[in-house]
Scaffold this motif. Structure first.
Motif, PDB file in Angstrom:
ATOM      1  N   ARG A   1      -2.636  12.443   8.101  1.00 36.87           N
ATOM      2  CA  ARG A   1      -2.568  11.919   9.278  1.00 36.87           C
ATOM      3  C   ARG A   1      -3.650  10.840   9.261  1.00 36.87           C
ATOM      4  O   ARG A   1      -4.716  10.849   8.835  1.00 36.87           O
ATOM      5  N   ILE A   2      -3.477   9.333   9.407  1.00 37.81           N
ATOM      6  CA  ILE A   2      -4.035   8.401   8.766  1.00 37.81           C
ATOM      7  C   ILE A   2      -3.934   6.847   9.895  1.00 37.81           C
ATOM      8  O   ILE A   2      -2.957   7.860  10.926  1.00 37.81           O
ATOM      9  N   VAL A   3      -4.563   6.537  10.577  1.00 34.68           N
ATOM     10  CA  VAL A   3      -4.433   5.380  11.248  1.00 34.68           C
ATOM     11  C   VAL A   3      -3.713   4.224  10.113  1.00 34.68           C
ATOM     12  O   VAL A   3      -4.445   3.258   8.747  1.00 34.68           O
ATOM     13  N   ALA A   4      -2.889   3.633  10.843  1.00 34.46           N
ATOM     14  CA  ALA A   4      -2.329   2.111  10.073  1.00 34.46           C
ATOM     15  C   ALA A   4      -3.656   1.059   9.864  1.00 34.46           C
ATOM     16  O   ALA A   4      -3.614   0.519   8.517  1.00 34.46           O
TER      17      ALA A   4
ATOM     18  N   ILE B   1      -4.965  -2.979   7.491  1.00 32.11           N
ATOM     19  CA  ILE B   1      -3.479  -2.107   6.667  1.00 32.11           C
ATOM     20  C   ILE B   1      -3.537  -1.913   5.633  1.00 32.11           C
ATOM     21  O   ILE B   1      -3.090  -1.526   4.979  1.00 32.11           O
ATOM     22  N   GLU B   2      -3.574  -3.333   4.776  1.00 29.90           N
ATOM     23  CA  GLU B   2      -3.442  -3.865   3.763  1.00 29.90           C
ATOM     24  C   GLU B   2      -4.380  -2.413   2.119  1.00 29.90           C
ATOM     25  O   GLU B   2      -4.080  -2.240   1.406  1.00 29.90           O
TER      26      GLU B   2
ATOM     27  N   VAL C   1      -1.252  14.013  -2.212  1.00 30.71           N
ATOM     28  CA  VAL C   1       0.261  14.076  -0.651  1.00 30.71           C
ATOM     29  C   VAL C   1       1.128  13.299  -0.701  1.00 30.71           C
ATOM     30  O   VAL C   1       2.202  12.809  -1.821  1.00 30.71           O
ATOM     31  N   ASP C   2       1.703  14.232   0.164  1.00 34.99           N
ATOM     32  CA  ASP C   2       3.490  13.798  -0.042  1.00 34.99           C
ATOM     33  C   ASP C   2       3.734  13.273   1.352  1.00 34.99           C
ATOM     34  O   ASP C   2       5.314  11.739   1.312  1.00 34.99           O
TER      35      ASP C   2
ATOM     36  N   CYS D   1      -3.548   4.879   0.636  1.00 30.74           N
ATOM     37  CA  CYS D   1      -2.014   5.489   0.259  1.00 30.74           C
ATOM     38  C   CYS D   1      -1.311   5.893  -0.661  1.00 30.74           C
ATOM     39  O   CYS D   1      -1.060   7.075  -1.276  1.00 30.74           O
ATOM     40  N   ASN D   2      -1.758   5.198  -1.179  1.00 25.38           N
ATOM     41  CA  ASN D   2      -1.555   4.705  -2.562  1.00 25.38           C
ATOM     42  C   ASN D   2      -1.827   5.965  -4.029  1.00 25.38           C
ATOM     43  O   ASN D   2      -1.348   6.736  -4.682  1.00 25.38           O
TER      44      ASN D   2
END
Length: 645
Positions: free
Chosen positions: A218-221, A232-233, A247-248, A239-240
């Motif tokens: 769970r993340i914040v955008a 967000i960048e 993480v899936d 996330c990458n």
């Protein structure tokens, strides 16, 4: 209506889900003081599984026992495994899939305890001069190990997947965001250093779960309302990296509790439905990962479109399933009209969660929330004719419940339409969904075959004609008429008449009363008047609003340049001015129109009560007919009475 995309299966590693709907981690206050799963939590989850949900996540579950507050779930010790296994087993037995959300609360735990608070940098304790020291390297390593140990326990407890909570300025998010992380060692400063703690946690989790077990995150955008917050960048870049670490699935949320952006965590009706979907869409596109959309998704058509158009792979429907545990089954069967929709009021879920006097969360639209076992509808053995005076949401809740139990309710409503104050509230800005819900509730009552008489006030003659076995009085409230000189002048009206369209206000408008209704009337009039001033006797306006709705309403008040005067008492209304007393001095506010919005009082029901008592007819007074309060209270009382008859 099929909603084929929403109800298509999805496979993530070794876990296959029957549909794309996730019941997310939401605080309930249902765990024990010593942090164990309860039968209440199990019943709450099983109800949603039986309702057709694809994947159920626990509420936040602390990985580090010393920093997990009382009445939160913990997985920080082996002793918690048996009760957690009872939960996962119950979900499986009901036909669902279970996930556990692994959590370290960081600054959030300061609301519950003053020790073991894990933050990246020295942080002032709320409302004090005390400083919470930055976590040491040893503490960081201890928390990383705790995530790994917790993941191992989750496997033993039988969960199908785990979720790493890296959002909402809990500890991982605080390390990631430069708004919170001011460290100068290997865990702070550069982006590479700020992601280090999170990647170590992810690797610890991944190394302690089977290869075929999915790992959600769970993340914040991006950060809102925070200076130097994460963009967000940067979120996409992180996330990458998280993808490479194991993480899936990305559960894309938004918000933080350190600013007004907390409104995005449990978004009230003021925020657009699906307000965060575009962020999930971009993150999905730029990471190539399975992505979950979150944020006021309360309609199956809306949810299906998100999946069908490729904006996200799955959707969170949280409060939508609090309001109606059968949401998924009804949507799959095309029974959309009978879905009881969440209206984003936040009264039962969020406001009750932060209210120390509320034992656990509930729901305005679903009084059985948290009482799933005891509130199962039981058919009556003796059918009764029950006269219900009032067709607002309390009266309708009572009528529908009684009908489903086998009674014969008859609803008499004095006005020309159903819905009462709830429908009227839906005339205020951004609250159309409340009006829609009130109308839908009335239509549901009609489909149930309930006799409804509009434009019919309950009088002794009506009671005599119907000859009921019992009577429920749900006639609601009416605006208080103040004893203020000049309040009967022609340019003076009240909030109810404004919202219902029976009155107008123009020019320079003064609203007397700065509670919820007064502020909403001010907003309602803002586009069509020259100026608006709200006068409130108390030391602040909006005192009767829940925290998150208050943020949104006050933002709108500011944007519309509506002036508010507090600690100000209206002492007289003149033809061209309102006289107030403030700081012991009299002042005049020029006005062309005045709107009274100082609250409501119960409508008199003496004649009904007296007739019932005289004729030995059992009677019950519920909702605003007792005293003016929130709709949450009115509906809860209706549900209780209807189950007792």
């Amino acid at each position: 209506m099929a909603f084929n995309s929403l109800f298509s299966p999805i496979k993530i590693r070794g876990m296959e889900l029957k549909n794309r709907i996730v019941f997310p981690a939401m605080g309930t206050k249902m765990p024990t003081a010593d942090k164990y799963v309860t039968d209440q939590i199990i019943d709450y989850h099983v109800e949603r599984v039986l309702g057709g949900c694809g994947l159920n996540f626990t509420e936040v579950c602390g990985v580090h026992d010393p920093s997990t507050p009382a009445h939160f779930l913990s997985i920080g010790d082996d002793k918690y495994i048996p009760k957690l296994k009872e939960l996962s087993d119950a979900i499986h037995d009901a036909g669902g899939k279970s996930g556990i959300q692994l959590w370290q609360g960081g600054m959030a735990t300061a609301s519950y305890q003053n020790h073991d608070i894990v933050v990246p940098s020295d942080t002032p304790m709320y409302g004090t001069s005390e400083i919470i020291p930055a976590a040491s390297i040893e503490t960081i390593k201890e928390i990383v190990k705790s995530f790994g140990d917790a993941a191992k326990r989750a496997v033993e407890a039988g969960f199908d997947c785990v979720e790493f909570h890296a959002g909402h300025n809990y500890s991982p998010h605080a390390f990631l965001s430069p708004a919170f992380n001011k460290r100068t060692d290997q865990y702070g400063g550069s982006f590479e250093n700020r992601v280090r703690f999170l990647i170590e946690c992810i690797e610890a989790i991944r190394s302690n779960i089977p290869e075929d077990m999915p790992l959600f995150m769970r993340i914040v955008a991006h950060d809102d309302n925070l200076e130097d917050g994460i963009t967000i960048e940067e979120t996409i870049e992180f996330c990458n990296l998280a993808k490479k670490a194991g993480v899936d699935v990305l559960n894309v949320s938004r918000g933080n509790f350190s600013s007004a952006a907390i409104k995005y965590e449990v978004p009230p009706v003021d925020l657009p439905r699906g307000f965060n979907v575009s962020n999930a869409e971009r993150i999905k596109k730029e990471t190539g990962m399975i992505t979950i959309a979150v944020g006021r998704i309360n309609d199956p058509e809306q949810a299906n479109e998100i999946i069908e158009s490729g904006k996200a792979d799955m959707v969170v429907i949280g409060r939508g399933q609090l309001a109606d545990p059968e949401f998924c089954n009804k949507a799959k069967d095309g029974d959309v009209d009978n879905i009881v929709k969440c209206v984003g009021c936040n009264q039962g879920c969020y406001d009750s969660f932060i209210n120390p006097e509320a034992p656990f969360i509930t729901c305005l639209r679903n009084p059985a929330l948290g009482k799933e076992a005891e509130y199962k509808l039981v058919k009556t053995e003796t059918s009764k004719k029950v006269l219900i005076s009032g067709g607002g949401v309390a009266g309708l809740e009572a009528a529908i419940t009684l009908k489903r139990r086998g009674h014969n309710p008859i609803v008499c409503e004095a006005s020309k339409s159903l819905g009462g104050q709830f429908a009227l509230a839906g005339e205020a800005p951004r609250k159309e969904e409340l009006k829609d819900a009130a109308i839908a509730m009335g239509e549901m009552a009609k489909r149930e075959g309930i006799e409804i008489r509009l434009s019919t006030s309950v009088t002794p003659e009506i009671i005599d004609e119907i000859n009921p076995d019992e009577v429920i009085i749900a006639i609601g409230s009416e605006p208080i008429k103040p004893n203020i000189p000049g309040s009967n002048l022609s340019h003076v009206t009240n909030s109810h008449d404004i919202l219902s369209g029976n009155s107008t206000a123009k020019g320079n408008v003064v609203v007397i009363g700065g509670g919820l209704v007064g502020l909403e009337v001010a907003e309602y009039l803002a586009e069509s008047t020259d100026s608006i001033t709200v006068v409130e006797m108390l030391d602040q306006v909006a005192k009767d609003l829940g925290q998150l709705r208050k943020i949104c309403v006050m933002e709108s008040i500011y944007a519309h340049d509506i002036k508010t005067l507090t600690d100000a008492k209206c002492v007289e209304i003149k033809e061209d001015a309102v006289v107030i007393e403030k700081s012991g001095e009299l002042q005049e506010i020029p006005s062309d129109s005045v709107v009274i919005a100082i609250g409501a009082r119960s409508r008199a029901s003496n004649d009904i009560v007296e007739y019932c008592e005289k004729n030995n007819i059992p009677h019950h007074i519920i909702g605003d007919a007792v005293r003016a309060r929130r709709a949450l209270n009115a509906v809860a009382e209706a549900a209780e009475v209807a189950r007792s008859i």
